[in-house]
Design a protein around this motif. Structure first.
Motif, PDB file in Angstrom:
ATOM      1  N   PRO A 190       0.825  -1.218   0.000  1.00 50.19           N
ATOM      2  CA  PRO A 190       0.000   0.000   0.000  1.00 50.19           C
ATOM      3  C   PRO A 190       0.853   1.259   0.000  1.00 50.19           C
ATOM      4  CG  PRO A 190       0.068  -0.973   2.200  1.00 50.19           C
ATOM      5  CD  PRO A 190       0.739  -1.958   1.279  1.00 50.19           C
ATOM      6  N   GLY A 191       0.273   2.354  -0.508  1.00 47.79           N
ATOM      7  CA  GLY A 191       0.958   3.633  -0.489  1.00 47.79           C
ATOM      8  C   GLY A 191       1.012   4.194   0.921  1.00 47.79           C
ATOM      9  N   ALA A 192       1.974   5.028   1.178  1.00 45.42           N
ATOM     10  CA  ALA A 192       2.137   5.654   2.492  1.00 45.42           C
ATOM     11  C   ALA A 192       3.018   6.878   2.313  1.00 45.42           C
ATOM     12  CB  ALA A 192       2.761   4.666   3.482  1.00 45.42           C
ATOM     13  N   VAL A 193       3.119   7.675   3.363  1.00 52.92           N
ATOM     14  CA  VAL A 193       3.938   8.883   3.294  1.00 52.92           C
ATOM     15  C   VAL A 193       5.387   8.533   2.949  1.00 52.92           C
ATOM     16  CG1 VAL A 193       4.873  10.818   4.624  1.00 52.92           C
ATOM     17  CG2 VAL A 193       2.461  10.154   4.878  1.00 52.92           C
ATOM     18  N   CYS A 194       5.914   7.479   3.582  1.00 55.34           N
ATOM     19  CA  CYS A 194       7.308   7.085   3.336  1.00 55.34           C
ATOM     20  C   CYS A 194       7.510   6.639   1.892  1.00 55.34           C
ATOM     21  CB  CYS A 194       7.724   5.983   4.310  1.00 55.34           C
ATOM     22  SG  CYS A 194       6.715   4.487   4.214  1.00 55.34           S
ATOM     23  N   VAL A 195       6.524   6.011   1.298  1.00 53.53           N
ATOM     24  CA  VAL A 195       6.616   5.583  -0.098  1.00 53.53           C
ATOM     25  C   VAL A 195       6.647   6.805  -1.007  1.00 53.53           C
ATOM     26  CG1 VAL A 195       5.496   4.273  -1.941  1.00 53.53           C
ATOM     27  CG2 VAL A 195       5.439   3.413   0.413  1.00 53.53           C
ATOM     28  N   ARG A 196       5.774   7.769  -0.731  1.00 52.28           N
ATOM     29  CA  ARG A 196       5.736   8.981  -1.560  1.00 52.28           C
ATOM     30  C   ARG A 196       7.031   9.777  -1.433  1.00 52.28           C
ATOM     31  NH1 ARG A 196       0.418   8.952   0.397  1.00 52.28           N
ATOM     32  NH2 ARG A 196       0.891  10.507   2.013  1.00 52.28           N
ATOM     33  N   GLU A 197       7.635   9.754  -0.235  1.00 45.97           N
ATOM     34  CA  GLU A 197       8.898  10.479  -0.063  1.00 45.97           C
ATOM     35  C   GLU A 197       9.984   9.898  -0.965  1.00 45.97           C
ATOM     36  OE1 GLU A 197      12.328  11.510   3.306  1.00 45.97           O
ATOM     37  OE2 GLU A 197      10.542  10.364   3.881  1.00 45.97           O
ATOM     38  N   LEU A 198      10.079   8.567  -0.999  1.00 43.74           N
ATOM     39  CA  LEU A 198      11.081   7.944  -1.867  1.00 43.74           C
ATOM     40  C   LEU A 198      10.763   8.229  -3.331  1.00 43.74           C
ATOM     41  CD1 LEU A 198      13.573   6.178  -2.224  1.00 43.74           C
ATOM     42  CD2 LEU A 198      12.084   4.165  -2.191  1.00 43.74           C
ATOM     43  N   ASP A 199       9.485   8.165  -3.695  1.00 42.48           N
ATOM     44  CA  ASP A 199       9.103   8.451  -5.080  1.00 42.48           C
ATOM     45  C   ASP A 199       9.504   9.868  -5.475  1.00 42.48           C
ATOM     46  OD1 ASP A 199       8.051   5.947  -5.423  1.00 42.48           O
ATOM     47  OD2 ASP A 199       5.970   6.546  -5.073  1.00 42.48           O
ATOM     48  N   ASP A 200       9.285  10.818  -4.562  1.00 41.36           N
ATOM     49  CA  ASP A 200       9.650  12.209  -4.854  1.00 41.36           C
ATOM     50  C   ASP A 200      11.153  12.347  -5.060  1.00 41.36           C
ATOM     51  OD1 ASP A 200       7.016  12.957  -4.652  1.00 41.36           O
ATOM     52  OD2 ASP A 200       7.186  13.727  -2.593  1.00 41.36           O
ATOM     53  N   ARG A 201      11.913  11.660  -4.239  1.00 38.53           N
ATOM     54  CA  ARG A 201      13.377  11.754  -4.355  1.00 38.53           C
ATOM     55  C   ARG A 201      13.872  11.115  -5.656  1.00 38.53           C
ATOM     56  NH1 ARG A 201      16.147  13.160   0.374  1.00 38.53           N
ATOM     57  NH2 ARG A 201      14.764  13.488   2.169  1.00 38.53           N
ATOM     58  N   LEU A 202      13.278   9.993  -6.030  1.00 42.73           N
ATOM     59  CA  LEU A 202      13.663   9.357  -7.282  1.00 42.73           C
ATOM     60  C   LEU A 202      13.269  10.213  -8.480  1.00 42.73           C
ATOM     61  CD1 LEU A 202      12.727   5.647  -6.490  1.00 42.73           C
ATOM     62  CD2 LEU A 202      15.018   6.578  -6.766  1.00 42.73           C
ATOM     63  N   ALA A 203      12.101  10.827  -8.408  1.00 43.72           N
ATOM     64  CA  ALA A 203      11.666  11.720  -9.493  1.00 43.72           C
ATOM     65  C   ALA A 203      12.591  12.913  -9.624  1.00 43.72           C
ATOM     66  CB  ALA A 203      10.225  12.162  -9.256  1.00 43.72           C
ATOM     67  N   ALA A 204      13.055  13.429  -8.492  1.00 41.17           N
ATOM     68  CA  ALA A 204      13.937  14.590  -8.508  1.00 41.17           C
ATOM     69  C   ALA A 204      15.257  14.281  -9.211  1.00 41.17           C
ATOM     70  CB  ALA A 204      14.196  15.075  -7.077  1.00 41.17           C
ATOM     71  N   LEU A 205      15.695  13.017  -9.111  1.00 38.01           N
ATOM     72  CA  LEU A 205      16.933  12.647  -9.812  1.00 38.01           C
ATOM     73  C   LEU A 205      16.766  12.747 -11.312  1.00 38.01           C
ATOM     74  CD1 LEU A 205      18.157   9.491  -7.819  1.00 38.01           C
ATOM     75  CD2 LEU A 205      19.008  11.836  -7.669  1.00 38.01           C
ATOM     76  N   VAL A 206      15.557  12.496 -11.789  1.00 38.93           N
ATOM     77  CA  VAL A 206      15.292  12.533 -13.220  1.00 38.93           C
ATOM     78  C   VAL A 206      15.049  13.964 -13.705  1.00 38.93           C
ATOM     79  CG1 VAL A 206      13.754  11.752 -15.061  1.00 38.93           C
ATOM     80  CG2 VAL A 206      14.326  10.222 -13.169  1.00 38.93           C
ATOM     81  N   THR A 207      14.268  14.724 -12.936  1.00 38.56           N
ATOM     82  CA  THR A 207      13.886  16.081 -13.352  1.00 38.56           C
ATOM     83  C   THR A 207      14.894  17.144 -12.959  1.00 38.56           C
ATOM     84  OG1 THR A 207      12.630  16.478 -11.315  1.00 38.56           O
ATOM     85  CG2 THR A 207      11.462  15.442 -13.162  1.00 38.56           C
ATOM     86  N   GLY A 208      15.718  16.820 -11.938  1.00 36.73           N
ATOM     87  CA  GLY A 208      16.679  17.811 -11.461  1.00 36.73           C
ATOM     88  C   GLY A 208      16.080  18.852 -10.547  1.00 36.73           C
ATOM     89  N   THR A 209      14.822  18.666 -10.144  1.00 39.84           N
ATOM     90  CA  THR A 209      14.178  19.624  -9.239  1.00 39.84           C
ATOM     91  C   THR A 209      14.414  19.212  -7.799  1.00 39.84           C
ATOM     92  OG1 THR A 209      12.120  18.363  -9.349  1.00 39.84           O
ATOM     93  CG2 THR A 209      12.384  20.196 -10.898  1.00 39.84           C
ATOM     94  N   PRO A 210      14.599  20.176  -6.899  1.00 42.78           N
ATOM     95  CA  PRO A 210      14.841  19.821  -5.489  1.00 42.78           C
ATOM     96  C   PRO A 210      13.573  19.250  -4.847  1.00 42.78           C
ATOM     97  CG  PRO A 210      14.647  22.199  -5.743  1.00 42.78           C
ATOM     98  CD  PRO A 210      14.664  21.631  -7.136  1.00 42.78           C
ATOM     99  N   VAL A 211      13.776  18.416  -3.844  1.00 42.34           N
ATOM    100  CA  VAL A 211      12.667  17.834  -3.105  1.00 42.34           C
ATOM    101  C   VAL A 211      12.204  18.838  -2.060  1.00 42.34           C
ATOM    102  CG1 VAL A 211      11.908  15.941  -1.642  1.00 42.34           C
ATOM    103  CG2 VAL A 211      13.545  15.527  -3.488  1.00 42.34           C
TER     104      VAL A 211
END
Length: 420
Positions: A397-418
């Protein structure tokens, strides 16, 4: 069965075939060396004669699995086969310095602008450089170390050319092996599989030229661990472990035998053979309990102990999807801080997988985020890729901790800060 000539693999035609994975030439070379007919060859590899004939004549394409199978049946050393068509440079292929290190010819006269003497200080100096680079690996980004490590390999190879015919050749060969082994480790950390394999293969060859059995085994085992863990090819890794065990022999130091058994356990676990993995861990435990398991032999630095075996048992548990066993073993293992930062991050991802399997999602993703931060800080593609793989495997299931990791992984691709 007739024995293969000891120099078969170094003969120019066979060596070239191994370097390009030309299995038709390799198989025909083995057949000729053993004095077999084509029918004898077919029986030895357990394929039909018509199929073997097509292979030898270059009319039958082979899968990687078939190449592995044929190599095993014909006793072809797996580490010598080059699936990407590249081979390590020989000393003759290393270009001389522009300063004329090997000498230039002008008006028919040799003019040695630079003359380097190989003596009893050469090998220790080369090894000290590798040792310094290894120590920096725990605190430095891989990309900062890689250029100097590759240059150091080239230096070691040039010194090896100069050491020919001297009493220092063996020691310099061993130093060159260590340099190549470290370069392989760095390339693997960057996800450059082809370069990593090339340097590991060179490390094995130089160890054998040095005539140092334990160094040979260490480099073969390191290549096996790379194939099992980084390249995710446990079948190939197991073949390399078996080759290393043959080289090691039954009466070697317990540290060497325990370490190699644990690498084999990882291979068995990767294949899914729970019983064989447990047996290998059991053999390692018997070895470390021997009275002679003190003062580990070079190139091992520390004796293999119960904490280290617990670490391997934990990794086996992760691969066999036994999360509770894995978490218990991780708790018994040496503390992660004892490892270098990058290796500690890899272990955190493994532990995160065990927590996720056990349903402890918050702890799993906390560890994954910490590992990702380390991977980014040290520029380790290996660590970042492990975290990405962990996230792809998670189906909970989704959770805050899951979304945090997703945001960090996305930032590596987009170059935007978390945010936050």
């Amino acid at each position: 069965m007739p024995q293969l000539p000891p120099d078969l693999w170094s003969r120019p035609r066979i060596a070239a075939a191994l370097a390009t994975c030309d299995m038709a030439a390799v198989i025909e070379g083995v057949r000729t060396a053993r004095g077999w007919s084509q029918g004898d060859l077919a029986r030895a590899v357990d394929y039909s004669q018509s199929w073997v004939s097509r292979v030898v004549n270059g009319q039958q394409a082979l899968t990687v699995a078939q190449v592995h199978d044929l190599a095993r049946r014909l006793d072809v050393p797996l580490h010598l086969l080059r699936f990407d068509g590249t081979a390590p440079p020989t000393p003759e292929e290393i270009p001389a310095d522009r300063g004329g290190e090997r000498g230039t010819i002008t008006n028919g006269s040799p003019q040695n602008v630079v003359h380097t003497v190989v003596n009893e200080t050469t090998a220790p100096a080369l090894r000290s450089i590798t040792g310094g680079q290894r120590r920096m690996d725990s605190t430095s980004p891989t990309l900062d170390l890689l250029p100097s490590a590759v240059t150091h390999v080239q230096l070691a190879e040039r010194m090896l050319v100069k050491a020919r015919g001297t009493g220092h050749h063996s020691a310099v060969s061993a130093a060159a092996s260590e340099a190549s082994g470290f370069a392989a480790w760095l390339h693997a950390d960057q996800g450059d599989m082809g370069s990593a394999r090339m340097h590991y293969r060179t490390a094995v060859i130089r160890a054998r030229q040095a005539g140092m059995r334990l160094l040979d085994v260490y480099m073969l085992g390191s290549l096996a661990a790379f194939e099992i863990d980084t390249a995710e090819d446990p079948e190939l890794g197991l073949g390399l472990v078996q080759e290393a065990e043959h080289v090691l022999g039954p009466s070697a130091h317990p540290t060497a035998r325990a370490w190699l058994a644990c690498v084999g356990a990882l291979a068995h676990a990767g294949i899914g053979d729970r019983s064989a993995a447990a047996h290998a861990i059991g053999r390692a435990e018997k070895e470390i309990s021997r009275s002679g398991n003190i003062n580990p032999p070079w190139p091992w630095v520390f004796a293999f102990d119960h904490a280290k075996i617990s670490g391997y048992r934990a990794l086996v548990g992760v691969r066999l999807r036994s999360p509770h066993d894995a978490r218990t073993a991780f708790a018994e293992a040496a503390r992660p801080v004892a490892q270098g930062a990058k290796q500690s991050a890899v272990l955190k991802v493994e532990l995160a997988s065990a927590h996720a399997e056990a349903g402890d999602v918050d702890e799993a993703f906390r560890l994954a985020v910490e590992a990702l931060e380390t991977g980014v800080r040290f520029g380790s593609a290996r660590v970042v890729d492990r975290v990405r793989s962990f996230r792809r495997r998670y189906r909970g299931p989704g959770a805050v901790c899951v979304r945090e990791l997703d945001d960090r992984l996305a930032a590596l691709v987009t170059g935007t800060p978390v945010a936050g």
